[in-house]
Design a protein around this motif. Structure first.
Motif, PDB file in Angstrom:
ATOM      1  N   LYS A 203       0.837  -1.191   0.000  1.00 14.42           N
ATOM      2  CA  LYS A 203       0.000   0.000   0.000  1.00 14.42           C
ATOM      3  C   LYS A 203       0.877   1.249   0.000  1.00 14.42           C
ATOM      4  O   LYS A 203       1.813   1.386   0.778  1.00 14.42           O
ATOM      5  N   ILE A 204       0.557   2.166  -0.922  1.00 18.28           N
ATOM      6  CA  ILE A 204       1.339   3.406  -0.998  1.00 18.28           C
ATOM      7  C   ILE A 204       0.510   4.639  -0.682  1.00 18.28           C
ATOM      8  O   ILE A 204       1.058   5.689  -0.365  1.00 18.28           O
ATOM      9  N   GLY A 205      -0.820   4.531  -0.771  1.00 19.20           N
ATOM     10  CA  GLY A 205      -1.631   5.714  -0.511  1.00 19.20           C
ATOM     11  C   GLY A 205      -3.100   5.463  -0.738  1.00 19.20           C
ATOM     12  O   GLY A 205      -3.553   4.309  -0.792  1.00 19.20           O
ATOM     13  N   THR A 206      -3.841   6.549  -0.889  1.00 23.88           N
ATOM     14  CA  THR A 206      -5.281   6.469  -1.090  1.00 23.88           C
ATOM     15  C   THR A 206      -5.698   7.350  -2.264  1.00 23.88           C
ATOM     16  O   THR A 206      -5.003   8.307  -2.627  1.00 23.88           O
ATOM     17  N   VAL A 207      -6.840   6.997  -2.839  1.00 28.48           N
ATOM     18  CA  VAL A 207      -7.421   7.817  -3.893  1.00 28.48           C
ATOM     19  C   VAL A 207      -8.104   9.003  -3.231  1.00 28.48           C
ATOM     20  O   VAL A 207      -9.121   8.858  -2.561  1.00 28.48           O
ATOM     21  N   THR A 208      -7.522  10.174  -3.399  1.00 26.75           N
ATOM     22  CA  THR A 208      -8.039  11.377  -2.758  1.00 26.75           C
ATOM     23  C   THR A 208      -9.197  11.980  -3.534  1.00 26.75           C
ATOM     24  O   THR A 208     -10.139  12.518  -2.952  1.00 26.75           O
ATOM     25  N   ALA A 209      -9.160  11.898  -4.857  1.00 30.73           N
ATOM     26  CA  ALA A 209     -10.222  12.434  -5.697  1.00 30.73           C
ATOM     27  C   ALA A 209     -10.309  11.597  -6.964  1.00 30.73           C
ATOM     28  O   ALA A 209      -9.320  11.013  -7.400  1.00 30.73           O
ATOM     29  N   ALA A 210     -11.513  11.550  -7.522  1.00 34.03           N
ATOM     30  CA  ALA A 210     -11.711  10.785  -8.757  1.00 34.03           C
ATOM     31  C   ALA A 210     -12.898  11.372  -9.513  1.00 34.03           C
ATOM     32  O   ALA A 210     -13.766  12.026  -8.932  1.00 34.03           O
TER      33      ALA A 210
END
Length: 372
Positions: A203-210
């Motif tokens: 895991k490297i991060g999260t989807v902040t916006a899409a």
């Protein structure tokens, strides 16, 4: 850009936009092709340009007006899949010009439209089948990167059975930096905010916006499994990370298409492939959830499952080691099973990519490349 590459030599300079004559010119027109249009920018700074004639500018502005006219008239025509620009058969003002192309759904003759209107060429064509290009199998070009650039592996889970795709390029959005990719990697027609992003099963991060319709996502680094998200695009052909020096403008996409300028795509499945820009300013999409809203582009770059999210770029005119971004890959057209392929598991290939342009991402959503 050094002194000799600057715009001090210009006679007329117009900034590029939907209307090429929408902004004032600087200088004096001296001859047939003495109007300089900006074709690539670094922020607000011109990086590349093209000398054109007033006749060409007038024609391209007329094309834009006709494009908007047909889109309005055919908006509710269910036979029409997409309306976009292609390269006209006739030259205008000493160089190639654009034409309107209306893609009709297979099995239909489509609406009655003229072959030409006010000296603007109009072509009806059968729409090609299209689908997304994410992978649920294996990947071919997927080295581990502690500093994650564009053009490398992204995953929607840590397992080996979920979706794989490709990072596009580091971008700024609302004052922060994120890695750009596609929304459908985390689910088709779904709100993907706060989904986890992985690289090599970490895991490297999260989807902040899409954005579902325009098929983009922004990943924020939230773990220490990688050192950073970094600017540049990894080229698997030479194993180097190349700086992004600029992005194409509307005029730049049109002239690159008209001049058959070589563009490249990088994806984890097929690596680096090359082609030309076939269509720009498309308003279609891939399925009922997506629509490029006038900012779509198609290329002749081969793609396969796993290449979704990958960047499309050209080598810079002033420095071929630097890249000028054109757009990202969302999917492909007319996939086929090749007899022999380097694609993983003999995946289907598509000879064409489709997706949002970098110009559209920047001007509509404020998603701008991070330059070196």
């Amino acid at each position: 850009m050094n002194g000799k590459d600057s715009f001090n030599r210009r006679k007329v300079l117009k900034t590029a936009g939907a209307s090429l004559a929408a902004t004032p010119a600087i200088g004096v027109v001296y001859g047939e092709k003495d109007i300089e249009v900006v074709t690539a920018v670094r922020g607000d700074t011109p990086v590349e340009s093209e000398f054109v004639s007033q006749k060409w500018i007038d024609h391209e502005n007329k094309v834009t007006r006709k494009l908007n006219k047909f889109r309005k008239e055919l908006k509710n025509d269910q036979r029409v899949k997409e309306i976009e620009l292609g390269v006209a058969n006739e030259w205008v003002g000493g160089r190639p010009g654009s034409r309107i192309e209306i893609a009709i759904k297979p099995g239909s003759d489509g609406p009655d439209v003229p072959k030409e209107e006010d000296q603007v060429e109009i072509k009806k064509k059968t729409a090609k089948t299209r689908r997304f290009a994410f992978n649920s199998g294996c990947q071919s070009n997927s080295n581990y990167f502690a500093d994650l650039p564009g053009g490398v592996l992204l995953q929607s889970s840590e397992g080996n059975v979920d979706r794989y795709g490709t990072s596009a390029y580091l971008s700024t959005w609302n004052g922060s930096q994120y890695m750009l990719s596609v929304s459908h990697l985390w689910g088709l027609c779904e709100d993907n905010d706060q989904e986890s992003a992985y690289h090599k099963a970490k895991k490297i991060g999260t989807v902040t916006a899409a954005h579902i319709d325009h098929d983009w996502s922004l990943v924020n680094k939230t773990t220490s499994n990688i050192d950073s998200l970094t600017s540049g695009i990894f080229d698997p052909a030479d194993k180097n990370i190349h700086n992004i020096s600029a992005r194409f403008t509307t005029s730049g996409l049109r002239t690159a298409m008209q001049d058959n300028r070589t563009v490249f795509k990088v994806g984890i499945e097929t690596g680096r492939t090359r082609g030309t820009i076939l269509n720009v300013e498309g308003n279609g999409g891939i399925d009922s959830c997506t629509s490029w809203d006038g900012n779509g582009m198609k290329t002749g770059c081969t793609v396969a499952d796993g290449d979704s999210g990958g960047p499309i770029y050209a080598k810079g005119k002033n420095n071929s080691n630097n890249f000028v971004v054109a757009g990202i890959v969302s999917g492909g057209l007319d996939f086929f099973i090749p007899g022999e392929s380097s694609a993983c598991n003999n995946n289907e290939l598509s000879p064409n990519s489709t997706g949002m342009s970098a110009h559209g991402l920047a001007t509509v959503h404020g998603i701008k490349p991070v330059f070196f």
